[in-house]
Design an enzyme around this catalytic site. Structure first.
Site, mmCIF file in Angstrom:
data_model
loop_
_atom_site.group_PDB
_atom_site.id
_atom_site.type_symbol
_atom_site.label_atom_id
_atom_site.label_comp_id
_atom_site.label_asym_id
_atom_site.label_seq_id
_atom_site.Cartn_x
_atom_site.Cartn_y
_atom_site.Cartn_z
ATOM 1 N N GLU A 256 1.340 1.321 13.195
ATOM 2 C CA GLU A 256 2.054 0.113 12.748
ATOM 3 C C GLU A 256 3.213 0.587 11.904
ATOM 4 O O GLU A 256 3.027 0.985 10.764
ATOM 5 C CB GLU A 256 1.141 -0.774 11.889
ATOM 6 C CG GLU A 256 -0.076 -1.306 12.588
ATOM 7 C CD GLU A 256 0.274 -2.281 13.683
ATOM 8 O OE1 GLU A 256 1.373 -2.858 13.644
ATOM 9 O OE2 GLU A 256 -0.538 -2.449 14.591
ATOM 10 N N CYS B 52 6.538 -5.462 5.893
ATOM 11 C CA CYS B 52 6.997 -4.832 7.142
ATOM 12 C C CYS B 52 7.409 -5.867 8.175
ATOM 13 O O CYS B 52 8.209 -5.598 9.052
ATOM 14 C CB CYS B 52 5.884 -3.972 7.716
ATOM 15 S SG CYS B 52 4.367 -4.906 7.950
HETATM 16 P P1 NAP Z 1 5.269 6.236 4.523
HETATM 17 O O1 NAP Z 1 6.071 7.035 3.584
HETATM 18 O O2 NAP Z 1 5.429 6.479 5.975
HETATM 19 O O3 NAP Z 1 3.751 6.486 4.075
HETATM 20 C C1 NAP Z 1 2.702 5.787 4.684
HETATM 21 C C2 NAP Z 1 1.400 6.519 4.445
HETATM 22 O O4 NAP Z 1 1.420 7.763 5.138
HETATM 23 C C3 NAP Z 1 1.138 6.880 2.978
HETATM 24 O O5 NAP Z 1 -0.233 6.724 2.726
HETATM 25 C C4 NAP Z 1 1.546 8.330 2.897
HETATM 26 O O6 NAP Z 1 0.905 9.020 1.867
HETATM 27 C C5 NAP Z 1 1.051 8.805 4.239
HETATM 28 N N1 NAP Z 1 1.647 10.038 4.715
HETATM 29 C C6 NAP Z 1 2.919 10.442 4.615
HETATM 30 N N2 NAP Z 1 3.070 11.624 5.245
HETATM 31 C C7 NAP Z 1 1.855 11.967 5.748
HETATM 32 C C8 NAP Z 1 1.365 13.073 6.483
HETATM 33 N N3 NAP Z 1 2.150 14.065 6.857
HETATM 34 N N4 NAP Z 1 0.050 13.084 6.822
HETATM 35 C C9 NAP Z 1 -0.777 12.094 6.470
HETATM 36 N N5 NAP Z 1 -0.360 11.004 5.764
HETATM 37 C C10 NAP Z 1 0.935 10.944 5.419
HETATM 38 O O7 NAP Z 1 5.473 4.675 4.300
HETATM 39 P P2 NAP Z 1 5.466 3.869 2.908
HETATM 40 O O8 NAP Z 1 6.715 4.224 2.199
HETATM 41 O O9 NAP Z 1 4.164 4.005 2.218
HETATM 42 O O10 NAP Z 1 5.517 2.362 3.417
HETATM 43 C C11 NAP Z 1 6.697 1.675 3.695
HETATM 44 C C12 NAP Z 1 6.934 1.578 5.177
HETATM 45 O O11 NAP Z 1 5.756 1.074 5.816
HETATM 46 C C13 NAP Z 1 8.036 0.606 5.528
HETATM 47 O O12 NAP Z 1 8.885 1.223 6.441
HETATM 48 C C14 NAP Z 1 7.295 -0.577 6.161
HETATM 49 O O13 NAP Z 1 8.043 -1.276 7.129
HETATM 50 C C15 NAP Z 1 6.108 0.068 6.760
HETATM 51 N N6 NAP Z 1 4.993 -0.871 6.860
HETATM 52 C C16 NAP Z 1 4.559 -1.257 8.089
HETATM 53 C C17 NAP Z 1 3.508 -2.155 8.196
HETATM 54 C C18 NAP Z 1 2.986 -2.614 9.535
HETATM 55 O O14 NAP Z 1 1.927 -3.247 9.547
HETATM 56 N N7 NAP Z 1 3.641 -2.327 10.630
HETATM 57 C C19 NAP Z 1 2.901 -2.668 7.041
HETATM 58 C C20 NAP Z 1 3.363 -2.246 5.806
HETATM 59 C C21 NAP Z 1 4.419 -1.339 5.732
HETATM 60 P P3 NAP Z 1 1.599 9.234 0.427
HETATM 61 O O15 NAP Z 1 1.897 7.896 -0.118
HETATM 62 O O16 NAP Z 1 0.548 9.963 -0.332
HETATM 63 O O17 NAP Z 1 2.834 10.038 0.670
#
Ligand code: NAP
Length: 521
Positions: free
Chosen positions: A255, A294
């Site tokens: 997602e 999102c």
């Molecule tokens: P993100 O930076 O991609 O991080 C998401 C999750 O992935 C976090 O728990 C992060 O951990 C983890 N992560 C990052 N790199 C990883 C790796 N190499 N291996 C395993 N886990 C890893 O996103 P975010 O900044 O938290 O969230 C914002 C984004 O999410 C926005 O772009 C938004 O549109 C999207 N979003 C989408 C939805 C949907 O349902 N489609 C819902 C909500 C948000 P850490 O925090 O520890 O780095």
């Protein structure tokens, strides 16, 4: 405060320095998140070997009972969670309710679904196919729980809902969860899990939580496991291409982000009820959770004759919207979650300004209610107006994860094609009283969007909102949005169940059907 992880049936602290999480009103550190030295692989094994059998021994109705009990525990602590959401996520009471009450409501919906599936542990699809000339050999399709673990990696903007919407579905399906909240807001997820564990309502090994960078989790995925990821498109792409994922082929559901649109039909002229309804929804997109959803509206597409009036109506409402410390009851827009997110949003707005004019906002606010504008992670609600959406590229491709949307005009019949320039989105909405136009446009929009909200005067305000994910409806979108699909009532179980075509005679198929619930997933 250093957050602990719940792994192998006990709370454990990491051995490193970890990363700070902050109060975004002041940017002051609240605590640290750290998984240094924790053994992610053994935690995955523990969930698979201890939680899995315990859960699969329960019927759907009994698992529904567990979900109901979790919802009750969370309900008891609702106020404390709202306080954490305010301090760590900068949530107003309304923002926190979307996350926390949304989590509790989703658990309750899946609890009821479990009750409706009854005493079975497997699902069998209705109907059978005769496979031989003589009516002695048939096939039926059977869904059974996969004996693996559901690895759930969540985004920072929904520390409550993101955790429980995934657990609700996997637990009902009979699969234990290992969940990793985003570090910036893991506090709320950790506190909720602590309360649920302390209440003793979930069998041992069914829920595990890792606070920290998650190293080793993806590396521990096996063929019966699944990975449900919510976050940015960039991280989603990296996880999809992870060598372990490619080698072991666990189920994967991504997602990611998307550049969702709302569309005003040619009849949504100023003064009409649908025009006002659209203005209300765009204003909500620019205020609720400071735009950090999102599914939020990022592009507003309207006929040329309507676009400027829409821009003015939204800008007027935004000018009267108090921004500041969510502890102050007058405030409608809080800060973004941290300085990195604030700066990323401002950089995104800068990029959009190459193709669109800033109508309002576009920077850190000059004045705040109850907070110091020199500090903190605030971005003023921002509206842009793009004059050449056909020639533009960034307005269709850049997600500003904050209170920002761009108004653009389109020629008659072009709206769906313009929305599709987002490359596949989670949600689109359409405001029109012309059912013929709306149906035709909906058909054109559908392949590019996971969810369509269509509002006419009869629906009025009685809808769930552009950005709100309802557990009864599928959530996820094609292409840029990640190509995943979650929730959707019983449909969500598909990620965690294996469908097998069972070929055999009447006696066998009859016996299998006795122990299963008949349902189309
Ligand atoms: P993100 O930076 O991609 O991080 C998401 C999750 O992935 C976090 O728990 C992060 O951990 C983890 N992560 C990052 N790199 C990883 C790796 N190499 N291996 C395993 N886990 C890893 O996103 P975010 O900044 O938290 O969230 C914002 C984004 O999410 C926005 O772009 C938004 O549109 C999207 N979003 C989408 C939805 C949907 O349902 N489609 C819902 C909500 C948000 P850490 O925090 O520890 O780095």
């Amino acid at each position: 405060m250093k957050l602990e992880s719940y792994l192998n049936g006990r709370w454990q602290a990491g051995s490193g320095e970890g990363r700070a999480f902050v109060d975004p009103v002041t940017d002051e550190e609240l605590g640290r998140v750290d998984a240094g030295g924790l053994d992610a692989a053994s935690a995955m094994t523990y969930a698979r070997e201890v939680g899995g059998p315990a859960l699969r021994a329960l019927t759907f109705a009994e698992r529904g009972g567990v979900l109901k009990a979790i919802a009750a525990v969370l309900g008891e602590h609702r106020e404390a969670y709202g306080e954490i959401a305010r301090r760590n996520s900068g949530n107003t009471a309304a923002d926190a309710a979307v996350d926390i009450d949304g989590a509790i409501a989703t658990l309750k919906v899946y609890a009821r679904l479990g009750a409706s599936l009854g005493d079975a542990r497997a699902v069998i699809e209705p109907g059978r196919d005769q496979l031989a000339r003589e009516p002695v050999f048939f096939a039926r399709h059977l869904w059974t729980s996969r004996p693996g673990v559901s690895l759930q990696i969540n985004a920072f903007n929904f520390p409550a809902w993101g955790l429980w919407e995934k657990v609700a579905v996997s637990l009902l399906a009979g699969v234990p969860s290992v969940t990793k909240p985003a570090s910036a807001t893991a506090w709320l997820s950790a506190q909720m899990l602590r309360d649920v564990v302390a209440a003793g309502v979930v069998p041992e090994g069914v829920l595990s939580l890792l606070c920290g960078d998650g190293a080793g989790l993806v590396e521990a995925l096996g063929p019966m496991d699944s990975l449900a990821f919510t976050g940015s498109a960039e991280t989603g792409a990296a996880l999809r291409g992870h060598p372990r994922v490619l080698a072991e082929a666990p189920r994967v559901s991504i997602e990611a982000d998307s550049i969702n649109a709302t569309i005003l039909g040619p009849d949504a002229t100023p003064g009409s009820a649908v025009f006002d309804l659209a203005v209300r929804e765009v204003v909500k997109a620019l205020t609720l959770k400071a735009g950090q959803l999102c599914t939020n509206i990022r592009r507003v597409i309207a006929p040329e004759a309507i676009a400027d009036a829409l821009r003015d109506a939204v800008a007027e409402r935004l000018a009267a919207t108090p921004v500041g410390d969510p502890a102050d009851e007058r405030v409608r827009v809080g800060p973004l979650v941290n300085v990195a997110q604030r700066d990323a949003a401002l950089a995104g707005i800068e990029m959009l300004s190459a193709e669109a004019q800033v109508v309002c906002g576009g920077r850190r606010p000059d004045e705040l209610v109850g907070a110091d504008p020199e500090r903190g992670c605030f971005v003023a609600p921002t509206l842009l107006r793009c004059r050449d959406p056909q020639g533009a590229r960034r307005v269709h491709e850049t997600e500003v994860f904050g209170p920002c949307a761009t108004v653009m005009a389109c020629a008659p019949g072009e709206a769906a094609a313009l929305a599709a320039r987002g490359g596949g989105s989670l949600a689109v909405s359409l405001f029109s009283d012309d059912a013929g136009y709306a149906a035709e446009t909906a058909l054109a929009l559908a392949p590019w969007h996971g969810r369509l909200l269509v509002v006419d005067e009869a629906v009025g305000r009685n809808h769930s909102g552009h950005a709100i994910v309802m557990p009864q409806c599928v959530h996820g979108g094609p292409g840029r949005a990640g190509g995943g699909e979650e929730l959707g009532g019983a449909r969500g179980l598909r990620l965690h169940l294996q469908r097998s075509a069972v070929q055999g005679g009447e006696a066998l198929l009859g016996r299998l059907a006795e122990g299963a619930v008949e349902a189309a997933l």
